[in-house]
Design an enzyme around this catalytic site. Structure first.
Site, mmCIF file in Angstrom:
data_model
loop_
_atom_site.group_PDB
_atom_site.id
_atom_site.type_symbol
_atom_site.label_atom_id
_atom_site.label_comp_id
_atom_site.label_asym_id
_atom_site.label_seq_id
_atom_site.Cartn_x
_atom_site.Cartn_y
_atom_site.Cartn_z
ATOM 1 C CB SER A 49 9.208 6.523 2.122
ATOM 2 O OG SER A 49 10.574 6.171 2.007
ATOM 3 C CE1 TYR A 106 9.157 3.355 6.997
ATOM 4 C CE2 TYR A 106 10.511 3.356 5.013
ATOM 5 C CZ TYR A 106 9.826 4.041 5.999
ATOM 6 O OH TYR A 106 9.814 5.415 5.989
#
Length: 249
Positions: free
Chosen positions: A142, A155
């Site tokens: 990501s 995250y």
């Protein structure tokens, strides 16, 4: 856009939107296995993959967080379907950043699913593919891991670790006949981000799957989705920390 390295496509995270879209793009002429946690039936996903041209679609129970099950599951898949052609790791959780800042168990759960479970499964898959002398791995990193932000650092840190592990594993697999593709999407509008305001340069699961399928076919090592994020991330890395820590989610 089918590039399955001569074996079945296995989607680990068979209910995920991106995984389902990618399964459809890799389906023509291929056996597809949707691996997902027990629960809601996968009838809709199976129908879509069959309609996309898969020769056969199977399902198998998969609990990403149960790392002790990973090795036996992969062995069972190979015994039933032969060496895996393409393995897609499409599972993960966003978690609740505010909760994770005071609830250590929740923070650990996010990191376990988004990093530890991925490392476990990748290690088992890489070993099996090395033995077969072929295969392709697809890992979803990501943009959040490129430079971790205060707004979603739990995250983001898991994705940063996963990106580093996958990059090193890719180098370790060089010359083995096994290749690894790292996909680095930005904000993806879907179930995981429901209720959140889309960030600039947001994409859809369909766009991520399209870019991933093209990158696989081209034999790429990494792909940013969209590509315009790459120079933006370079600029972000140059921002002073005092500015960076105030960046919104």
């Amino acid at each position: 856009m089918n590039d399955t390295a001569g074996g079945p496509v296995v989607i680990f995270g068979g209910r995920s939107e991106i995984g389902g879209e990618l399964a459809c793009r890799l389906a023509p002429g291929t056996t597809v296995v949707l691996a997902a946690r027990a629960g809601t039936p996968l009838d809709e996903q199976i129908a879509r993959v069959r309609a996309a041209g898969a020769t056969a679609v199977h399902t198998v129970e998969f609990d990403a967080d149960d790392v002790t099950s990973h090795g036996p599951l992969i062995a069972a898949l190979i015994a039933e379907h032969g060496p895996i052609g393409t393995a897609v790791l499409a599972f993960g959780i966003l978690g609740d950043q505010a909760r994770a800042e005071t609830d250590a168990a929740h923070a650990v759960a996010v990191v376990h699913t988004d990093y530890v479970a991925q490392v476990s499964l990748l290690t088992h898959l890489a070993a099996a593919m090395r033995s077969a002398g072929r295969g392709a791995l697809v890992v979803f990193s990501s943009v959040a891991g490129s430079r971790v932000r205060r707004a979603n650092y739990v995250y983001g840190s898991a994705k940063a670790g996963l990106d580093g592990f996958a990059s090193g594993l890719s180098d370790a697999l060089h010359g083995s006949g096994v290749r690894l593709l790292i996909v680095r999407p930005g904000f993806v509008v879907g179930r995981m981000t429901t209720g959140m305001t889309p960030a600039p340069l947001a994409s859809t699961p369909q766009q991520v799957a399209d870019a991933t399928a093209r990158a696989l076919a081209a034999g790429r090592r990494a792909v940013w989705v969209p590509w315009s994020l790459r120079p933006l991330i370079v600029a972000f890395r140059l921002l002073p920390q005092a500015i960076w820590r105030r960046m919104p989610r």
